[in-house]
Design a protein around this motif. Structure first.
Motif, PDB file in Angstrom:
ATOM      1  N   TRP A 170     -12.176 -14.425  14.918  1.00  0.00           N
ATOM      2  CA  TRP A 170     -13.386 -14.428  14.083  1.00  0.00           C
ATOM      3  C   TRP A 170     -12.942 -14.647  12.640  1.00  0.00           C
ATOM      4  N   LEU A 171     -13.107 -15.906  12.165  1.00  0.00           N
ATOM      5  CA  LEU A 171     -12.606 -16.278  10.848  1.00  0.00           C
ATOM      6  C   LEU A 171     -13.660 -16.169   9.759  1.00  0.00           C
ATOM      7  N   GLY A 172     -14.928 -16.118  10.151  1.00  0.00           N
ATOM      8  CA  GLY A 172     -16.009 -16.175   9.174  1.00  0.00           C
ATOM      9  C   GLY A 172     -16.326 -14.822   8.563  1.00  0.00           C
ATOM     10  N   HIS A 173     -17.533 -14.727   8.011  1.00  0.00           N
ATOM     11  CA  HIS A 173     -18.027 -13.508   7.369  1.00  0.00           C
ATOM     12  C   HIS A 173     -18.147 -12.408   8.414  1.00  0.00           C
ATOM     13  N   GLY A 174     -17.391 -11.312   8.241  1.00  0.00           N
ATOM     14  CA  GLY A 174     -17.395 -10.284   9.276  1.00  0.00           C
ATOM     15  C   GLY A 174     -16.847  -8.969   8.783  1.00  0.00           C
ATOM     16  N   ALA A 211     -15.028  -4.687   4.712  1.00  0.00           N
ATOM     17  CA  ALA A 211     -13.989  -3.736   4.314  1.00  0.00           C
ATOM     18  C   ALA A 211     -13.451  -4.054   2.922  1.00  0.00           C
ATOM     19  N   PHE A 212     -13.265  -5.338   2.639  1.00  0.00           N
ATOM     20  CA  PHE A 212     -12.772  -5.736   1.315  1.00  0.00           C
ATOM     21  C   PHE A 212     -13.779  -5.346   0.240  1.00  0.00           C
ATOM     22  N   GLU A 213     -15.059  -5.560   0.506  1.00  0.00           N
ATOM     23  CA  GLU A 213     -16.092  -5.149  -0.446  1.00  0.00           C
ATOM     24  C   GLU A 213     -16.023  -3.642  -0.712  1.00  0.00           C
ATOM     25  N   ASN A 260     -15.283 -14.976   3.444  1.00  0.00           N
ATOM     26  CA  ASN A 260     -15.017 -14.920   4.878  1.00  0.00           C
ATOM     27  C   ASN A 260     -13.862 -13.979   5.183  1.00  0.00           C
ATOM     28  N   ASP A 261     -13.648 -13.719   6.466  1.00  0.00           N
ATOM     29  CA  ASP A 261     -12.660 -12.726   6.862  1.00  0.00           C
ATOM     30  C   ASP A 261     -11.225 -13.175   6.625  1.00  0.00           C
ATOM     31  N   MET A 262     -10.971 -14.480   6.646  1.00  0.00           N
ATOM     32  CA  MET A 262      -9.610 -14.938   6.349  1.00  0.00           C
ATOM     33  C   MET A 262      -9.222 -14.627   4.916  1.00  0.00           C
ATOM     34  N   THR A 263     -10.093 -15.022   3.965  1.00  0.00           N
ATOM     35  CA  THR A 263      -9.773 -14.768   2.562  1.00  0.00           C
ATOM     36  C   THR A 263      -9.874 -13.281   2.237  1.00  0.00           C
ATOM     37  N   ALA A 264     -10.801 -12.577   2.893  1.00  0.00           N
ATOM     38  CA  ALA A 264     -10.912 -11.137   2.669  1.00  0.00           C
ATOM     39  C   ALA A 264      -9.654 -10.412   3.149  1.00  0.00           C
ATOM     40  N   ALA A 265      -9.069 -10.868   4.253  1.00  0.00           N
ATOM     41  CA  ALA A 265      -7.847 -10.246   4.757  1.00  0.00           C
ATOM     42  C   ALA A 265      -6.723 -10.371   3.736  1.00  0.00           C
ATOM     43  N   ILE A 266      -6.609 -11.545   3.110  1.00  0.00           N
ATOM     44  CA  ILE A 266      -5.610 -11.736   2.049  1.00  0.00           C
ATOM     45  C   ILE A 266      -5.940 -10.828   0.876  1.00  0.00           C
TER      46      ILE A 266
END
Length: 381
Positions: free
Chosen positions: A25-29, A34-36, A241-247
């Motif tokens: 799941w790479l998108g908004h999730g 969690a990052f917010e 999205n979740d990819m950039t949020a993970a970073i």
């Protein structure tokens, strides 16, 4: 080449992205959410008032869109700002009105802002130059007294504080940038903070097509026809999205480390350039102010500034000036405006390389090359 900026990413960020891939799941999730929440905790605000976006520029445009500005309205901002701020104003139909800055800090003070206010002023945008907080407390008080909305462009100020309070929380709305050249990077991305809870909810809707409730079975509180739409107003898709949020989550954990190293580099520049003829260093921070140390700027005789920059580039050292004075840009309808300090500063300021990837030897190399270039320029005069 010794670069001006350089992101600090490594195995932790790669592992975080790998986890996103594994979850398929790479998108908004959930990682976005969690990052917010984690960034909100870093600011000391409620998580629901923070929205992760696909860029800091999107944050500026969204912030101005939330203010319902119209033709004839005015928004005051310093001329030495990134062009996205002026573009965001024009996109609403309002008019950007540029104010001057302190020629040494390159930040406006409350008097600069006040001199540009009129009965048509609906908002003020303040940039924290190079991550240095500036006169934000007095500016926030002025805006409250005048009933004017304050938007903080905290793009470069993810770690900046005044008396322990996070920059970006003094005004009504604020944005941070996480692009590849910033201190906290996600490749591209940004965060928007909105003080008013109702307006924050509206910003979140506008960031995702204007939907009152995102469709999809994965969302709570949907009808048995989860594909049906409720669109009370028109928005765009500027969510993160979740990819950039993970970073971003990894980078946020490393932020204190980044800022500490940047301050060490600033202190080393100060020592290496102390007493150098023809080189004026950044002014010291006021008591209680903490910077993210995004820029290290020196000020030179304008007759040699450009020549010095060229000499440094030839020596493999990239420098620049940020930001070009917007009151001289025809697109922003301010032809003929005179802002003396902005004009002077834009002619004599040079930003030196500053990022944690620099070694102490790199910093000494830059300082020595700058001294040499300035000395040659002064002798040539």
């Amino acid at each position: 080449m010794i670069h001006l900026f350089q992101p600090q990413t490594g195995e932790e960020e790669l592992a975080a992205v790998a986890e996103v891939f594994a979850d398929k799941w790479l998108g908004h999730g959930p990682r976005t959410k969690a990052f917010e929440a984690e960034f909100a905790a870093h600011l000391g605000v409620e998580a629901e008032k923070v929205v992760f976006l696909n860029s800091g520029t999107a944050g500026l445009f969204l912030a101005l869109e939330c203010l319902d500005l119209h033709e004839g309205d005015e928004v005051v901002l310093p001329s030495l700002s990134f062009l996205a701020a002026a573009n965001a104003v024009l996109a609403t139909g309002a008019r950007p009105v540029f104010c001057d800055v302190d020629p040494r800090t390159l930040n406006p003070d409350a008097a600069h802002i006040e001199s540009a206010l009129t009965e048509r002023t609906k908002a003020v945008i303040v940039l924290h130059y190079g991550g240095y907080p500036g006169d934000i407390e007095a500016i926030a008080e002025l805006c409250r007294d005048r009933g004017v909305t304050l938007v903080e462009d905290a793009a470069c100020s993810a770690g900046s504080r005044v008396d322990g309070r996070a920059v970006g929380t003094f005004g009504d709305l604020a944005m941070w940038s996480f692009d590849a050249m910033k201190v906290l990077v996600t490749g591209d991305g940004g965060m928007l903070y909105v003080r008013d809870a109702e307006l924050a909810a509206r910003a979140r809707r506008l960031a995702y097509h204007g939907l009152a409730q995102p469709s999809g079975f994965g969302h709570a509180k949907v009808s048995h026809r989860w594909w049906e739409l409720d669109v009370p107003e028109i928005g765009r898709r500027v969510i993160g999205n979740d990819m950039t949020a993970a970073i971003g989550r990894v980078q946020l954990r490393r932020l204190a480390e980044f800022v500490t190293r940047r301050k060490e580099i600033v202190d080393l520049y100060d020592r290496e350039l102390a007493g150098a003829e023809g080189i004026e260093l950044p002014p010291p921070l006021p008591a209680g102010h903490e910077s993210t140390y995004y820029f290290y700027w020196v000020q030179l005789d304008p007759a040699i500034r450009d020549e010095v920059a060229s000499e440094l580039l030839a020596a493999g050292i990239y420098t620049t000036f940020r930001y070009a004075p917007l009151h001289k840009v025809a697109a922003y309808r301010s032809e003929g405006q005179v802002l003396p300090a902005s004009d002077v500063a834009s002619g004599r300021t040079l930003c030196l390389p500053l990022h944690p990837g620099l070694s102490d030897d790199d910093v000494r190399t830059v300082a020595a090359a700058l001294r040499k270039a300035v000395e040659a320029g002064r002798q040539g005069d």
